[in-house]
Design a protein around this motif. Structure first.
Motif, PDB file in Angstrom:
ATOM      1  N   ARG A 127      47.624  69.791  48.990  1.00  0.00           N
ATOM      2  CA  ARG A 127      48.436  68.851  48.219  1.00  0.00           C
ATOM      3  C   ARG A 127      47.960  67.406  48.412  1.00  0.00           C
ATOM      4  N   ALA A 128      47.087  67.186  49.376  1.00  0.00           N
ATOM      5  CA  ALA A 128      46.620  65.822  49.666  1.00  0.00           C
ATOM      6  C   ALA A 128      45.968  65.197  48.439  1.00  0.00           C
ATOM      7  N   GLU A 129      46.197  63.904  48.299  1.00  0.00           N
ATOM      8  CA  GLU A 129      45.613  63.167  47.174  1.00  0.00           C
ATOM      9  C   GLU A 129      44.581  62.133  47.629  1.00  0.00           C
ATOM     10  N   ARG A 130      44.693  61.665  48.885  1.00  0.00           N
ATOM     11  CA  ARG A 130      43.802  60.582  49.323  1.00  0.00           C
ATOM     12  C   ARG A 130      43.065  60.879  50.634  1.00  0.00           C
ATOM     13  N   ASP A 131      43.821  61.318  51.650  1.00  0.00           N
ATOM     14  CA  ASP A 131      43.254  61.323  52.999  1.00  0.00           C
ATOM     15  C   ASP A 131      43.845  62.454  53.832  1.00  0.00           C
TER      16      ASP A 131
ATOM     17  N   GLN B 291      37.502  72.600  48.841  1.00  0.00           N
ATOM     18  CA  GLN B 291      38.379  72.205  47.738  1.00  0.00           C
ATOM     19  C   GLN B 291      38.831  70.752  47.867  1.00  0.00           C
ATOM     20  N   LEU B 292      39.094  70.307  49.091  1.00  0.00           N
ATOM     21  CA  LEU B 292      39.454  68.897  49.291  1.00  0.00           C
ATOM     22  C   LEU B 292      38.313  67.989  48.855  1.00  0.00           C
ATOM     23  N   ALA B 293      37.087  68.365  49.236  1.00  0.00           N
ATOM     24  CA  ALA B 293      35.921  67.564  48.840  1.00  0.00           C
ATOM     25  C   ALA B 293      35.802  67.518  47.318  1.00  0.00           C
ATOM     26  N   GLY B 294      36.076  68.650  46.656  1.00  0.00           N
ATOM     27  CA  GLY B 294      36.004  68.692  45.202  1.00  0.00           C
ATOM     28  C   GLY B 294      37.035  67.804  44.526  1.00  0.00           C
ATOM     29  N   LYS B 295      38.152  67.561  45.212  1.00  0.00           N
ATOM     30  CA  LYS B 295      39.199  66.673  44.677  1.00  0.00           C
ATOM     31  C   LYS B 295      38.933  65.205  45.006  1.00  0.00           C
ATOM     32  N   GLY B 296      37.905  64.949  45.830  1.00  0.00           N
ATOM     33  CA  GLY B 296      37.613  63.578  46.231  1.00  0.00           C
ATOM     34  C   GLY B 296      38.492  63.074  47.358  1.00  0.00           C
ATOM     35  N   VAL B 297      39.141  63.984  48.100  1.00  0.00           N
ATOM     36  CA  VAL B 297      39.997  63.596  49.221  1.00  0.00           C
ATOM     37  C   VAL B 297      39.134  63.362  50.451  1.00  0.00           C
TER      38      VAL B 297
ATOM     39  N   THR C 109      38.308  63.647  54.059  1.00  0.00           N
ATOM     40  CA  THR C 109      38.767  64.564  55.089  1.00  0.00           C
ATOM     41  C   THR C 109      37.962  64.359  56.358  1.00  0.00           C
ATOM     42  N   ARG C 110      38.681  64.143  57.456  1.00  0.00           N
ATOM     43  CA  ARG C 110      38.052  63.988  58.773  1.00  0.00           C
ATOM     44  C   ARG C 110      38.571  65.076  59.695  1.00  0.00           C
TER      45      ARG C 110
ATOM     46  N   LEU D  48      46.858  69.765  64.436  1.00  0.00           N
ATOM     47  CA  LEU D  48      47.729  68.867  63.694  1.00  0.00           C
ATOM     48  C   LEU D  48      46.976  68.407  62.455  1.00  0.00           C
ATOM     49  N   VAL D  49      47.653  68.344  61.332  1.00  0.00           N
ATOM     50  CA  VAL D  49      47.047  67.829  60.107  1.00  0.00           C
ATOM     51  C   VAL D  49      47.960  66.741  59.565  1.00  0.00           C
ATOM     52  N   VAL D  50      47.414  65.541  59.390  1.00  0.00           N
ATOM     53  CA  VAL D  50      48.184  64.452  58.785  1.00  0.00           C
ATOM     54  C   VAL D  50      47.662  64.267  57.357  1.00  0.00           C
ATOM     55  N   VAL D  51      48.561  64.441  56.402  1.00  0.00           N
ATOM     56  CA  VAL D  51      48.208  64.411  54.980  1.00  0.00           C
ATOM     57  C   VAL D  51      48.663  63.094  54.364  1.00  0.00           C
ATOM     58  N   ASP D  52      47.723  62.352  53.835  1.00  0.00           N
ATOM     59  CA  ASP D  52      48.001  61.073  53.163  1.00  0.00           C
ATOM     60  C   ASP D  52      48.804  60.112  54.039  1.00  0.00           C
TER      61      ASP D  52
END
Length: 249
Positions: free
Chosen positions: A53-57, A80-86, A88-89, A124-128
């Motif tokens: 669901r992430a849009e930015r980071d 898939q995140l890379a394909g959306k331009g998000v 990701t670290r 842990l995953v922090v989304v946006d």
């Protein structure tokens, strides 16, 4: 403050916040805690859907890959995140990126932005910067047996800042090609060990059954791959990157 001390301080702060996450599960945020979302679905799959669901980071701390299925899910999510331009670290302990399951799946993801840090102990995953996904560790379950999604802005912001701080002090993985395994990888680790123990070239070459010329060529390859100027620096960087650990295969 030295980077080692800063990393230790950030690791301690992260442990305190992980404790806060645990307490949130038991109190006011208990309603945000999810058991297996649908019958038979692994938590890793549920986590992947939330992360997408992430849009930015996205910043993701991953202490272990439990199995091949877990590794494939992570790799698919990152792709898939890379394909959306998000952006990701990913933060992992050094040993994780050397495991066979990681190398076959996650390691094949193009342009993966990853750093290694021994302080990573909980996923842990922090989304946006606004939501935290916190799976529970559970041996044998890909991604754990349950997970929480916490949308408390204070908790999310604090965890985001701490993970970003750990990211800034973490190490970039060393060039992997020479250290992936096999006969050459084993010899390189043996050479690294003897370098770290202070062996002279001729003594080290005899111990490994190599000519001095061949041994020095290995030393030169190691120093080039690690981008260092001295043998001492090579030993330090190799230890920090987990390159001197035995193969996990």
């Amino acid at each position: 403050m030295r980077s080692d001390n800063l990393e230790q301080a950030l690791g301690e702060a992260l442990r305190l916040l992980e404790s806060a996450v645990h307490h949130h599960r038991r109190s006011v945020l208990a309603s945000a805690t999810a058991e297996l979302p649908v019958a038979g679905e692994a938590v890793a799959g549920w986590v992947a859907r939330l992360v997408l669901r992430a849009e930015r980071d996205v910043i993701w701390s991953l202490p272990e890959v439990t199995c091949e299925e877990h590794a494939r899910l992570i790799a698919q999510t990152l792709t898939q995140l890379a394909g959306k331009g998000v952006r990701t670290r990913m933060l992992c302990p050094p040993r994780v990126i050397r495991e066979a399951a990681w190398q076959r799946s996650v390691g094949a993801v193009e342009r993966l932005d990853i750093r290694v840090c021994d302080g990573v102990r909980q996923e842990l995953v922090v989304v946006d910067g606004s939501a935290v996904i916190a799976p529970d560790a559970s041996p044998g379950e890909p991604g754990g047996s349950r997970a929480s999604m916490i949308q408390n802005s204070t908790v999310a912001d604090m965890l985001h800042q701490l993970l970003c701080g750990m990211w800034d002090t973490a190490q970039r993985p060393m060039r992997p090609l020479s250290f992936e395994g096999g006969a050459r990888g084993r010899v390189l680790r043996e050479v690294l060990t003897l370098m770290a123990e202070g062996y002279k070239d001729d003594a080290a070459a005899r111990k490994l059954g190599l000519s001095v010329r061949t041994y020095r060529r290995y030393v030169a390859d190691i120093m080039r791959d690690l981008k260092v100027e001295s043998r001492f620096q090579a030993g330090v960087r190799a230890v920090r990157a987990g390159l001197m650990e035995p193969d996990g295969d």
